[in-house]
Design a protein around this motif. Structure first.
Motif, PDB file in Angstrom:
ATOM      1  N   TRP A 103       0.844  -1.189   0.000  1.00  0.00           N
ATOM      2  CA  TRP A 103       0.000   0.000   0.000  1.00  0.00           C
ATOM      3  C   TRP A 103       0.875   1.234   0.000  1.00  0.00           C
ATOM      4  N   ASN A 104       0.239   2.375  -0.236  1.00  0.00           N
ATOM      5  CA  ASN A 104       0.963   3.636  -0.340  1.00  0.00           C
ATOM      6  C   ASN A 104       0.837   4.394   0.971  1.00  0.00           C
ATOM      7  N   SER A 105       1.721   4.085   1.917  1.00  0.00           N
ATOM      8  CA  SER A 105       1.728   4.766   3.210  1.00  0.00           C
ATOM      9  C   SER A 105       2.394   6.133   3.080  1.00  0.00           C
ATOM     10  N   LEU A 239      -7.451  -3.242  -3.834  1.00  0.00           N
ATOM     11  CA  LEU A 239      -8.402  -2.409  -3.119  1.00  0.00           C
ATOM     12  C   LEU A 239      -8.841  -1.264  -4.012  1.00  0.00           C
ATOM     13  N   GLU A 240     -10.157  -1.143  -4.218  1.00  0.00           N
ATOM     14  CA  GLU A 240     -10.742  -0.078  -5.023  1.00  0.00           C
ATOM     15  C   GLU A 240     -12.229  -0.005  -4.694  1.00  0.00           C
ATOM     16  N   ALA A 241     -12.899   0.993  -5.201  1.00  0.00           N
ATOM     17  CA  ALA A 241     -14.345   1.065  -5.019  1.00  0.00           C
ATOM     18  C   ALA A 241     -14.986  -0.192  -5.602  1.00  0.00           C
ATOM     19  N   GLY A 242     -15.745  -0.912  -4.795  1.00  0.00           N
ATOM     20  CA  GLY A 242     -16.388  -2.138  -5.252  1.00  0.00           C
ATOM     21  C   GLY A 242     -15.626  -3.401  -4.941  1.00  0.00           C
ATOM     22  N   SER A 243     -14.423  -3.304  -4.382  1.00  0.00           N
ATOM     23  CA  SER A 243     -13.715  -4.506  -3.935  1.00  0.00           C
ATOM     24  C   SER A 243     -14.526  -5.193  -2.849  1.00  0.00           C
ATOM     25  N   GLU A 244     -14.245  -6.490  -2.635  1.00  0.00           N
ATOM     26  CA  GLU A 244     -15.026  -7.248  -1.664  1.00  0.00           C
ATOM     27  C   GLU A 244     -14.141  -8.184  -0.862  1.00  0.00           C
ATOM     28  N   LEU A 270     -15.418   1.300  -0.224  1.00  0.00           N
ATOM     29  CA  LEU A 270     -15.504   2.559  -0.952  1.00  0.00           C
ATOM     30  C   LEU A 270     -14.191   2.820  -1.674  1.00  0.00           C
ATOM     31  N   GLY A 271     -14.228   3.750  -2.624  1.00  0.00           N
ATOM     32  CA  GLY A 271     -12.989   4.274  -3.160  1.00  0.00           C
ATOM     33  C   GLY A 271     -12.353   5.210  -2.140  1.00  0.00           C
ATOM     34  N   PRO A 272     -11.213   5.805  -2.469  1.00  0.00           N
ATOM     35  CA  PRO A 272     -10.579   6.757  -1.547  1.00  0.00           C
ATOM     36  C   PRO A 272     -11.563   7.842  -1.123  1.00  0.00           C
ATOM     37  N   THR A 273     -11.717   8.015   0.200  1.00  0.00           N
ATOM     38  CA  THR A 273     -12.758   8.880   0.752  1.00  0.00           C
ATOM     39  C   THR A 273     -12.175   9.760   1.847  1.00  0.00           C
ATOM     40  N   LYS A 274     -12.121  11.052   1.601  1.00  0.00           N
ATOM     41  CA  LYS A 274     -11.578  11.961   2.598  1.00  0.00           C
ATOM     42  C   LYS A 274     -12.431  11.948   3.859  1.00  0.00           C
ATOM     43  N   ASN A 275     -11.739  11.970   5.001  1.00  0.00           N
ATOM     44  CA  ASN A 275     -12.378  11.965   6.327  1.00  0.00           C
ATOM     45  C   ASN A 275     -13.131  10.669   6.621  1.00  0.00           C
ATOM     46  N   PHE A 276     -12.767   9.592   5.929  1.00  0.00           N
ATOM     47  CA  PHE A 276     -13.425   8.311   6.211  1.00  0.00           C
ATOM     48  C   PHE A 276     -13.093   7.809   7.612  1.00  0.00           C
ATOM     49  N   GLY A 277     -11.889   8.024   8.066  1.00  0.00           N
ATOM     50  CA  GLY A 277     -11.474   7.430   9.335  1.00  0.00           C
ATOM     51  C   GLY A 277     -11.146   5.970   9.135  1.00  0.00           C
ATOM     52  N   GLU A 278     -11.680   5.099   9.991  1.00  0.00           N
ATOM     53  CA  GLU A 278     -11.444   3.676   9.827  1.00  0.00           C
ATOM     54  C   GLU A 278     -12.593   2.897  10.453  1.00  0.00           C
ATOM     55  N   GLN A 279     -12.796   1.673   9.955  1.00  0.00           N
ATOM     56  CA  GLN A 279     -13.780   0.757  10.517  1.00  0.00           C
ATOM     57  C   GLN A 279     -13.124  -0.606  10.697  1.00  0.00           C
ATOM     58  N   VAL A 280     -13.381  -1.225  11.836  1.00  0.00           N
ATOM     59  CA  VAL A 280     -12.749  -2.496  12.187  1.00  0.00           C
ATOM     60  C   VAL A 280     -13.839  -3.483  12.595  1.00  0.00           C
ATOM     61  N   ASP A 325      -9.251   5.861   3.444  1.00  0.00           N
ATOM     62  CA  ASP A 325      -8.955   7.294   3.408  1.00  0.00           C
ATOM     63  C   ASP A 325      -8.430   7.638   2.013  1.00  0.00           C
ATOM     64  N   THR A 326      -7.908   8.834   1.827  1.00  0.00           N
ATOM     65  CA  THR A 326      -7.386   9.230   0.523  1.00  0.00           C
ATOM     66  C   THR A 326      -6.133   8.434   0.185  1.00  0.00           C
ATOM     67  N   LEU A 327      -5.789   8.419  -1.092  1.00  0.00           N
ATOM     68  CA  LEU A 327      -4.589   7.686  -1.519  1.00  0.00           C
ATOM     69  C   LEU A 327      -3.340   8.226  -0.845  1.00  0.00           C
ATOM     70  N   ARG A 328      -3.240   9.527  -0.729  1.00  0.00           N
ATOM     71  CA  ARG A 328      -2.049  10.129  -0.123  1.00  0.00           C
ATOM     72  C   ARG A 328      -1.944   9.796   1.371  1.00  0.00           C
ATOM     73  N   GLU A 329      -3.084   9.706   2.048  1.00  0.00           N
ATOM     74  CA  GLU A 329      -3.083   9.470   3.492  1.00  0.00           C
ATOM     75  C   GLU A 329      -2.928   7.992   3.852  1.00  0.00           C
ATOM     76  N   GLY A 330      -3.111   7.108   2.850  1.00  0.00           N
ATOM     77  CA  GLY A 330      -2.971   5.689   3.115  1.00  0.00           C
ATOM     78  C   GLY A 330      -4.276   4.941   2.942  1.00  0.00           C
ATOM     79  N   TYR A 331      -4.617   4.655   1.686  1.00  0.00           N
ATOM     80  CA  TYR A 331      -5.838   3.924   1.327  1.00  0.00           C
ATOM     81  C   TYR A 331      -5.512   2.438   1.457  1.00  0.00           C
ATOM     82  N   VAL A 332      -6.061   1.761   2.471  1.00  0.00           N
ATOM     83  CA  VAL A 332      -5.567   0.422   2.799  1.00  0.00           C
ATOM     84  C   VAL A 332      -6.615  -0.360   3.578  1.00  0.00           C
ATOM     85  N   THR A 333      -6.577  -1.665   3.413  1.00  0.00           N
ATOM     86  CA  THR A 333      -7.347  -2.563   4.258  1.00  0.00           C
ATOM     87  C   THR A 333      -6.421  -3.618   4.831  1.00  0.00           C
TER      88      THR A 333
END
Length: 404
Positions: A103-105, A239-244, A270-280, A325-333
């Motif tokens: 991922w792009n940390s 990982l992208e919008a619509g991944s499962e 979701l795709g990269p989403t600003k202010n998404f935070g995280e869900q566990v 989150d956004t790609l720059r901030e670290g879009y990752v699962t």
């Protein structure tokens, strides 16, 4: 032939459980004060003409916070990956064709643990070096930081920031000539811990798979608690919008109130989403007749993915971390088998999820990862997972177990 190769070809260190003869090369040995700063071996060097050509190359990094970090690059002829002995034998990245595991940390360098203070930010200092595909978390503790018996236990333990004390490259003589990168990581603290972990990542030439085979030994004269979490991290292209996320799920529980809000869509992204935070999400999987389970992350088109199969007796719990989150901030699962969930150890203990390892005893952990590069291979894994589920219902728990 490499200048040190002839001196090492006949050396045996008795490190393999298999009776098969193998070539073994020691790259790091703290007791002997040895480290090979520039070393390589190829199938050609070993006189292997049949099968895919492969190579292993150890090198040192310079500059910035990666100064003094050792990495080992493995290319099996189809799949390549990088192991970082300086960072607890973490795996920095895996690539096969157009699929990359990683991922792009925001953390761009492979950070030397000498530049990390684990107890900074109230125990979140681990994040200063967090950018690998696979991070081992443990062993005295793992999970979120928190106080336990008056002591601050920092995020995800210390093993991922502990340099290996011994590193060995092993190439089997017999076909399929499996390549093993083994490292001994010690976690020894006067009065508190005396753990020795032999870690291993291995692959067969020409395959799209790698295997983790680790053994943790309690060398203390006392029974000790331990925690282990395999923190595998995935960004694009999987990982992208619509991944499962696909798994045979017996029970799923949101980690906290924020995760509870997304329970209806917990397996999709979701795709990269600003202010998404995280869900566990805390998951208990169903198992097959052999006591193993299989999970998968697949892309939207269902023609690329990753299969993870592992033994549930040693790793009975699974954490799904969604950080879109956004790609720059670290879009990752994160796909994370473990001995427990990611709550602080003091909370995990109350739920009976902090196992003990008896004095002198060992526990092994085995995980197999396979990159999926076409629609049929993705569909086959989905069928395998459905067979484990066997039509059984998933228990959806709508509220978190605890509030941190």
């Amino acid at each position: 032939m490499h200048p040190i190769l002839s001196a090492l070809l006949s050396v045996g260190f008795g490190l393999l459980s298999s009776a098969a003869v193998a070539k073994e090369f020691v790259l790091v040995d703290a007791e002997a004060g040895k480290r090979e700063t520039e070393w390589s071996i190829t199938s050609r060097d070993l006189g292997i003409a049949a099968g895919p050509a492969f190579s292993v190359h150890s090198r040192m990094l310079d500059g910035g916070k990666q100064e003094g970090v050792q990495v080992i690059d493995v290319d099996n002829g189809r799949l390549s990956f990088t192991v970082v002995p300086t960072r607890g034998m973490n795996i920095e990245r895996v690539t096969s064709g157009d699929v990359t595991l990683g991922w792009n940390s925001p953390v761009k360098e492979i950070v030397n643990p000498a530049f990390i203070t684990l107890d900074s930010r109230a125990g979140l200092g681990w994040l200063d070096g967090f950018n690998e595909w696979l991070v081992r978390c443990g062993y005295e503790w793992a999970g979120h930081p928190g106080m336990d018996d008056g002591k601050l236990l920092t995020l995800h333990g210390r093993v991922g920031n502990t340099p290996a004390s011994k590193v060995v490259v092993v190439v089997d003589d017999a076909a399929p000539r499996r390549i093993h990168i083994r490292g001994r990581v010690d976690e020894k603290v006067f009065k508190f811990a005396d753990y020795e972990a032999w870690t291993e990542v291995s692959t067969e030439p020409g395959s799209e798979s790698l295997r983790i085979s680790d053994t943790l030994t309690n060398q203390s004269d006392y029974d000790r608690e331990y925690q282990v979490l395999y923190h595998g991290n995935f960004g694009p292209p999987l990982l992208e919008a619509g991944s499962e996320f696909v798994a045979p799920v017996k029970q799923v529980t949101p980690f906290n109130d924020d995760a509870a809000k997304g329970l209806d869509t917990w397996t999709t992204y979701l795709g990269p989403t600003k202010n998404f935070g995280e869900q566990v999400y805390n998951v208990i999987p169903f198992v097959d007749a052999n006591g193993s389970t299989t999970v998968m992350l697949r892309n939207k088109a269902a023609d690329r993915g990753i299969r993870l199969t592992y033994g549930v007796a040693a790793l009975p719990y699974f954490t799904l971390w969604k950080n879109t989150d956004t790609l720059r901030e670290g879009y990752v699962t994160g796909l994370e088998p473990g001995t427990g969930f990611a709550y602080p150890r003091v909370i995990e203990r109350t739920f009976g999820r902090v196992p003990k390892l008896a004095a002198g005893k060992s526990q092994s952990f085995d995980l197999d990862y396979t990159i999926l590069t076409d629609r049929e291979s993705v569909a086959k894994v989905a069928r395998d997972i459905a067979a484990i589920q066997a039509g059984r219902a998933t228990q959806m728990r709508t509220t978190p177990e605890v509030k941190e």
